[in-house]
Design a protein around this motif. Sequence first.
Motif, short mmCIF file in Angstrom:
data_model
loop_
_atom_site.label_atom_id
_atom_site.label_comp_id
_atom_site.label_asym_id
_atom_site.label_seq_id
_atom_site.Cartn_x
_atom_site.Cartn_y
_atom_site.Cartn_z
N GLY A 1 12.80 -0.76 -1.71
CA GLY A 1 11.59 -0.02 -1.99
C GLY A 1 11.50 1.32 -1.31
N TRP A 2 12.42 1.60 -0.37
CA TRP A 2 12.36 2.85 0.36
C TRP A 2 12.61 4.05 -0.57
N ILE A 3 13.54 3.90 -1.48
CA ILE A 3 13.87 5.01 -2.40
C ILE A 3 12.70 5.32 -3.33
N PRO A 4 12.10 4.31 -4.00
CA PRO A 4 10.94 4.64 -4.84
C PRO A 4 9.76 5.18 -4.03
N ALA A 5 9.57 4.68 -2.81
CA ALA A 5 8.48 5.18 -1.98
C ALA A 5 8.69 6.65 -1.64
N THR A 6 9.92 7.02 -1.36
CA THR A 6 10.23 8.42 -1.05
C THR A 6 10.00 9.30 -2.27
N ILE A 7 10.46 8.85 -3.42
CA ILE A 7 10.26 9.63 -4.65
C ILE A 7 8.77 9.77 -4.96
N TRP A 8 8.03 8.69 -4.80
CA TRP A 8 6.59 8.71 -5.06
C TRP A 8 5.90 9.69 -4.12
N ALA A 9 6.25 9.68 -2.85
CA ALA A 9 5.65 10.60 -1.89
C ALA A 9 6.01 12.05 -2.22
N LEU A 10 7.24 12.30 -2.65
CA LEU A 10 7.62 13.65 -3.04
C LEU A 10 6.83 14.13 -4.24
N VAL A 11 6.64 13.26 -5.22
CA VAL A 11 5.88 13.63 -6.41
C VAL A 11 4.43 13.96 -6.04
N VAL A 12 3.82 13.12 -5.23
CA VAL A 12 2.44 13.36 -4.82
C VAL A 12 2.34 14.66 -4.01
N THR A 13 3.27 14.89 -3.12
CA THR A 13 3.25 16.10 -2.30
C THR A 13 3.43 17.35 -3.16
N CYS B 19 2.49 2.35 -0.24
CA CYS B 19 3.76 2.98 0.12
C CYS B 19 4.36 2.30 1.36
N ILE B 20 3.52 1.89 2.31
CA ILE B 20 4.02 1.16 3.47
C ILE B 20 4.67 -0.15 3.02
N LEU B 21 4.02 -0.84 2.10
CA LEU B 21 4.58 -2.10 1.60
C LEU B 21 5.92 -1.88 0.91
N LEU B 22 6.05 -0.80 0.16
CA LEU B 22 7.33 -0.48 -0.46
C LEU B 22 8.36 -0.09 0.59
N HIS B 23 7.94 0.66 1.58
CA HIS B 23 8.85 1.18 2.59
C HIS B 23 9.41 0.08 3.48
N LEU B 24 8.72 -1.05 3.57
CA LEU B 24 9.18 -2.15 4.41
C LEU B 24 10.44 -2.83 3.85
N THR B 25 10.71 -2.64 2.58
CA THR B 25 11.93 -3.20 2.00
C THR B 25 12.95 -2.09 1.84
N ILE B 26 14.20 -2.44 1.96
CA ILE B 26 15.27 -1.44 1.82
C ILE B 26 15.30 -0.89 0.39
#
Length: 53
Positions: free
Chosen positions: A36-48, A27-34
Amino acid sequence: MIMIIICFLAPWLAMFLRGKVFQGILCILLHLTIIGWIPATIWALVVTRRETA
């Protein structure tokens, strides 16, 4: 509610707080790109949401 805010601001932190270290690193690797930030946020929401249900 706090976890949702964390998912938007720092998705990787939400993963680490849930005990998902490897997914947090990805997720950090995804978040480092602009882009990838949106998929990383969605992924974190799904996991949460899956962990709380």
